[in-house]
Design a protein around this motif. Structure first.
Motif, PDB file in Angstrom:
ATOM      1  N   UNK A 221      -1.481   5.687   3.365  1.00 51.41           N
ATOM      2  CA  UNK A 221      -1.242   4.622   4.339  1.00 51.41           C
ATOM      3  C   UNK A 221      -0.160   3.641   3.870  1.00 51.41           C
ATOM      4  N   UNK A 222       0.348   3.849   2.672  1.00 50.42           N
ATOM      5  CA  UNK A 222       1.255   2.881   2.072  1.00 50.42           C
ATOM      6  C   UNK A 222       2.560   3.553   1.667  1.00 50.42           C
ATOM      7  N   UNK A 223       3.659   2.952   2.110  1.00 44.26           N
ATOM      8  CA  UNK A 223       4.982   3.351   1.643  1.00 44.26           C
ATOM      9  C   UNK A 223       5.407   2.323   0.597  1.00 44.26           C
ATOM     10  N   UNK A 224       5.535   2.778  -0.648  1.00 40.96           N
ATOM     11  CA  UNK A 224       5.797   1.862  -1.758  1.00 40.96           C
ATOM     12  C   UNK A 224       7.258   1.919  -2.170  1.00 40.96           C
ATOM     13  N   UNK A 225       7.861   0.737  -2.342  1.00 45.45           N
ATOM     14  CA  UNK A 225       9.252   0.630  -2.781  1.00 45.45           C
ATOM     15  C   UNK A 225       9.305  -0.305  -3.981  1.00 45.45           C
ATOM     16  N   UNK A 226       9.838   0.180  -5.082  1.00 44.89           N
ATOM     17  CA  UNK A 226      10.064  -0.673  -6.248  1.00 44.89           C
ATOM     18  C   UNK A 226      11.378  -1.423  -6.042  1.00 44.89           C
ATOM     19  N   UNK A 227      11.282  -2.730  -5.780  1.00 46.43           N
ATOM     20  CA  UNK A 227      12.472  -3.528  -5.484  1.00 46.43           C
ATOM     21  C   UNK A 227      12.949  -4.325  -6.686  1.00 46.43           C
ATOM     22  N   UNK A 228      12.419  -4.030  -7.849  1.00 43.77           N
ATOM     23  CA  UNK A 228      12.899  -4.672  -9.067  1.00 43.77           C
ATOM     24  C   UNK A 228      13.967  -3.802  -9.722  1.00 43.77           C
ATOM     25  N   UNK A 229      14.679  -4.382 -10.645  1.00 43.38           N
ATOM     26  CA  UNK A 229      15.667  -3.627 -11.396  1.00 43.38           C
ATOM     27  C   UNK A 229      14.992  -2.477 -12.127  1.00 43.38           C
ATOM     28  N   UNK A 230      15.571  -1.304 -12.036  1.00 44.57           N
ATOM     29  CA  UNK A 230      14.988  -0.127 -12.683  1.00 44.57           C
ATOM     30  C   UNK A 230      14.992  -0.253 -14.201  1.00 44.57           C
ATOM     31  N   UNK A 231      15.764  -1.214 -14.710  1.00 48.42           N
ATOM     32  CA  UNK A 231      15.818  -1.408 -16.154  1.00 48.42           C
ATOM     33  C   UNK A 231      14.594  -2.168 -16.673  1.00 48.42           C
ATOM     34  N   UNK A 232      13.852  -2.822 -15.785  1.00 49.32           N
ATOM     35  CA  UNK A 232      12.681  -3.587 -16.203  1.00 49.32           C
ATOM     36  C   UNK A 232      11.462  -2.676 -16.250  1.00 49.32           C
ATOM     37  N   UNK A 233      10.794  -2.578 -17.374  1.00 45.96           N
ATOM     38  CA  UNK A 233       9.617  -1.700 -17.460  1.00 45.96           C
ATOM     39  C   UNK A 233       8.448  -2.270 -16.665  1.00 45.96           C
ATOM     40  N   UNK A 234       7.679  -1.405 -16.041  1.00 46.69           N
ATOM     41  CA  UNK A 234       6.486  -1.816 -15.296  1.00 46.69           C
ATOM     42  C   UNK A 234       5.269  -1.422 -16.113  1.00 46.69           C
ATOM     43  N   UNK A 235       4.445  -2.405 -16.424  1.00 45.17           N
ATOM     44  CA  UNK A 235       3.256  -2.167 -17.225  1.00 45.17           C
ATOM     45  C   UNK A 235       2.041  -1.948 -16.328  1.00 45.17           C
ATOM     46  N   UNK A 236       0.957  -1.475 -16.937  1.00 42.03           N
ATOM     47  CA  UNK A 236      -0.235  -1.108 -16.169  1.00 42.03           C
ATOM     48  C   UNK A 236      -0.740  -2.270 -15.323  1.00 42.03           C
ATOM     49  N   UNK A 237      -0.827  -3.469 -15.914  1.00 44.20           N
ATOM     50  CA  UNK A 237      -1.394  -4.613 -15.188  1.00 44.20           C
ATOM     51  C   UNK A 237      -0.484  -5.125 -14.072  1.00 44.20           C
ATOM     52  N   UNK A 238       0.774  -4.675 -14.031  1.00 48.06           N
ATOM     53  CA  UNK A 238       1.685  -5.098 -12.968  1.00 48.06           C
ATOM     54  C   UNK A 238       1.333  -4.483 -11.618  1.00 48.06           C
ATOM     55  N   UNK A 239       0.418  -3.528 -11.613  1.00 47.98           N
ATOM     56  CA  UNK A 239       0.006  -2.884 -10.361  1.00 47.98           C
ATOM     57  C   UNK A 239      -1.257  -3.522  -9.769  1.00 47.98           C
ATOM     58  N   UNK A 240      -1.944  -4.355 -10.540  1.00 47.18           N
ATOM     59  CA  UNK A 240      -3.264  -4.835 -10.111  1.00 47.18           C
ATOM     60  C   UNK A 240      -3.202  -5.671  -8.833  1.00 47.18           C
ATOM     61  N   UNK A 241      -2.495  -6.798  -8.899  1.00 47.24           N
ATOM     62  CA  UNK A 241      -2.506  -7.774  -7.809  1.00 47.24           C
ATOM     63  C   UNK A 241      -2.013  -7.167  -6.500  1.00 47.24           C
TER      64      UNK A 241
END
Length: 738
Positions: free
Chosen positions: A289-309
């Motif tokens: 039901x969700x189309x997800x787009x990462x709109x941050x710079x691809x150079x910035x690492x995404x950590x596990x807790x960044x998905x929570x909120x």
């Protein structure tokens, strides 16, 4: 329950028939020559201050008024450089507040020759007062001058009178240069001058290659850069706010869960809601039901807790009632286009703002956006945050609406804490949280915004530490709380009203405000709960009680007065047995550089019975009653919400209410008087109006009202849930051509 009605009819438009008469002082007031001498000397000091400043040729002058002043009482001849008066040179406005008073401080950017001309004019007025009026002039004397009973020499009478009236409202002239240092990277806004701000930065030694520019007068600076600015040109700084948005970890409790507890069908034609948040975990049960787009710079690492909120917020919008059966709203499910723009912890607000503007411009199909991010820092009392200003601009330019969380305070913080940006966005719907008994949550922060605007707008169930909201996180079902999880429920309702019920954003917003307010003793918003708690069930919003008639009107205000005097209210035994209320919403253009005078357009609502070819307003609104009343600007803002983009007027539902006297043939009317704060021509603006009539004898008079409206030329449409959803579904069907 009665269906809500949609009325479509013709609104007349007319220009302002009134022309301002000769200026004069308020009744009983005088101006003494000593005050004019003080003002002249202050301007002489300003000439001396500016004469050796070379970064730009003009001068910045702040006018400290004696009160909160209406546009009509701002200075017109002093500091004036055009036929429009001094209003054209305004570059900022704020309030000076003490325990007893609130006063305007309005900053102008003018030529230095204009300063000298104002000094000369004041000298002439001083001579006239001393030679002809014994050093003092009164209302009665000015009246005689205006009527040519008394003549003066040295200045045209209109200019002389205007300068005297200007002087009455001015406390003193000065320069704004008491600027506090900053501790973090901040967004700095400068006063606009006759030289490009970036050139001034270069001249004082701030390299443009190390400076991020948001617009022509707004920059992102570190403390070292700001220290240079503060040392060399402190008078140029209009406002500053931290560029750091702190996104704390979500307080949650994990639950043991089984995926099969939450079966969910494949999405079909459900409406798409936009979510701008931290990131989304695509492994959850509702990921289709969700189309997800990462709109941050691809150079910035995404950590596990960044998905929570972000994942938790989106879980409510997609499938909130399945997770929280006690909050079933009958809105169904929604698809989500989720944009990850932030990480847990510190983020740069300027980067997020720039990304939000790009996201909305590239996703024109989305009309409802959820933004549950916010700053831990308090908003300023004197200017809107850059984040909120961007949201307000986006909503005006793109015909969208943002639902924004009211931000939280921590358990360790005692006492009141003002909202954090972007919850100061005037056009957005700002949502605070209550517990399941309807009490304000302990973590909710407070308004108002700019010491005046009612924020938050609404509140909803966001859980508490003891009784939490159920959400779905990357690791499964969890329990949490916060305004971040109250806002998505209002987003669901806005999406239902706009997409499925076919309402404009103005009407949809007005319906939510109207439903939350009910028939309270006071219709003023609370600084912590807004206009109240929105009903859980959507049917409570788009239907009314059997003894109520509720109808919506949407149209465009094009000229000064947009009016219709043709609303037929049922009559029973020679009376009209109703009390009434009306909720008006519109999305005005705003100007951040105008400080506390932020909204550019005012719609003044008059609604009530027609008597002697004019409206007798249900809230006794006396604005625009020319020549009959003197109403100070502060009182107009307090009583009639002047310059607010939400107007809620109505009457208290008393224990023994009385029916109304019928005037003429029983018609009621609506009139919207439009004012522009700056010297712009009137610009068309859409409005949404919700009107509710409550029958005092408990009778259902809906059919009678529909009949009367049809006879008077109104096109009446019942807003029926089943019919509207059928229309939506058919409109969304794919058509195959052979």
């Amino acid at each position: 329950m009665n269906d809500i009605l949609q009325l479509k009819g013709h609104f007349e438009q007319r220009r302002n028939p009134n022309r301002p008469g000769p200026r004069n002082l308020p009744a009983g007031q005088t101006v003494k020559v000593s005050h004019l001498i003080d003002l002249r000397n202050q301007l002489i000091d300003l000439v001396e201050f500016w004469k050796d400043k070379t970064l730009f040729s003009k001068a910045l002058v702040s006018v400290h008024y004696t009160d909160v002043v209406a546009k009509s009482n701002r200075i017109k001849d002093l500091l004036s450089e055009s036929v429009n008066g001094a209003n054209d040179s305004i570059v900022g406005a704020k309030f000076s507040e003490t325990e007893d008073t609130v006063r305007h401080i309005i900053t102008h950017c003018i030529k230095q020759e204009t300063l000298k001309k104002s000094i000369s004019d004041l000298n002439t007025c001083i001579d006239i007062l001393n030679s002809q009026f014994d050093g003092k002039i009164s209302v009665e004397t000015i009246e005689q001058i205006n009527r040519n009973i008394i003549s003066i020499e040295g200045l045209p009478k209109t200019k002389f009178v205007s300068i005297i009236v200007d002087s009455h409202y001015v406390d003193y002239f000065g320069i704004e240069k008491d600027i506090d240092p900053i501790e973090n990277r901040s967004v700095i806004t400068l006063f606009r001058t006759d030289v490009r701000s970036i050139e001034i930065m270069r001249k004082i030694g701030i390299s443009e290659t190390k400076l991020q520019q948001l617009d022509d007068i707004t920059f992102v600076m570190n403390p070292d850069q700001f220290d240079i600015l503060r040392e060399q040109v402190p008078y140029l700084v209009a406002m500053s706010v931290s560029d750091i948005t702190e996104i704390p970890s979500v307080d949650f409790e994990k639950e043991k869960y089984i995926d099969s507890e939450f079966p969910i069908p494949e999405p079909t034609n459900e409406p798409v809601v936009g979510v701008i948040d931290t990131h989304f975990d695509k492994s959850v049960y509702f990921s289709d039901w969700v189309e997800y787009v990462n709109s941050m710079s691809k150079e910035l690492p995404i950590e596990v807790q960044d998905y929570d909120h972000g994942t938790m917020v989106t879980s409510i919008i997609v499938d909130g009632p399945a997770l929280n059966p006690r909050l079933e709203d009958n809105c169904g499910r929604f698809r989500v286009r989720h944009f990850g723009v932030a990480k847990k912890g510190r983020n740069n607000s300027s980067t997020i703002m720039r990304e939000i503007k790009k996201i909305v411009s590239e996703n024109k199909d989305i009309k409802v956006w959820n933004l549950s991010l916010g700053s831990e820092l308090e908003i300023s009392k004197n200017f809107i945050s850059p984040e909120a200003a961007i949201l307000d601009q986006i909503q005006v330019e793109n015909d969208v609406v943002f639902v924004v969380s009211g931000t939280n305070k921590s358990e360790e913080e005692n006492g009141e804490k003002r909202l954090g940006s972007p919850a100061d966005s005037i056009n957005s719907i700002v949502v605070n949280s209550v517990d399941f008994e309807g009490n304000p949550a302990a973590y909710s922060r407070v308004g108002p915004v700019l010491s005046f605007f009612n924020k938050p707008d609404l509140c909803y169930y966001g859980g508490t530490n003891e009784d939490r909201i159920t959400v779905y996180a990357p690791y499964g079902k969890a329990k949490t709380y916060g305004t971040s999880f109250a806002a998505p429920w209002i987003t669901r309702k806005m999406a239902f009203l706009i997409y499925k019920m076919g309402q404009t954003r103005e009407v949809a917003k007005a319906l939510l405000i109207d439903s939350a307010a009910g028939w309270k003793k006071t219709l003023l918003a609370s600084k912590i709960a807004g206009y109240g708690i929105v009903p859980k069930d959507i049917t409570k919003i788009i239907q009314s009680e059997d003894d109520e008639i509720r109808f919506v009107i949407s149209d465009i205000s094009e000229l000064f007065d947009t009016y219709n005097f043709n609303i037929p209210i049922p009559v029973y035994q020679d009376t009209q047995p109703f009390i009434a209320k009306a909720t008006l919403c519109y999305f005005p253009r705003c100007a951040r550089n105008q400080g506390v005078d932020y909204t550019e357009t005012e719609l003044d609502l008059h609604f009530g019975r027609i008597k002697d070819d004019s409206i007798k307003p249900i809230n006794n609104n006396i604005q625009n009653d020319e020549g009959m009343h003197f109403l100070k600007e502060g009182r107009a803002r307090q009583l009639y919400r002047k310059w607010d983009n939400i107007k809620l007027v109505g009457e208290e539902l008393k224990d023994s209410p009385r029916a109304r006297k019928v005037y003429g043939d029983g018609r009621w009317g609506i009139s919207l008087k439009t004012k522009e704060r700056l010297n712009y021509d009137k610009r068309p603006i859409n409005f949404g109006l919700v009107i509710t009539l409550k029958e005092l004898n408990g009778q259902n008079r809906l059919s009678e009202f529909i009949h009367l409206c049809s006879l008077r030329g109104w096109l009446v449409n019942r807003i029926n849930i089943e019919n509207q959803i059928d229309v939506f579904n058919k409109a969304e069907q794919d058509v195959e051509f052979e």
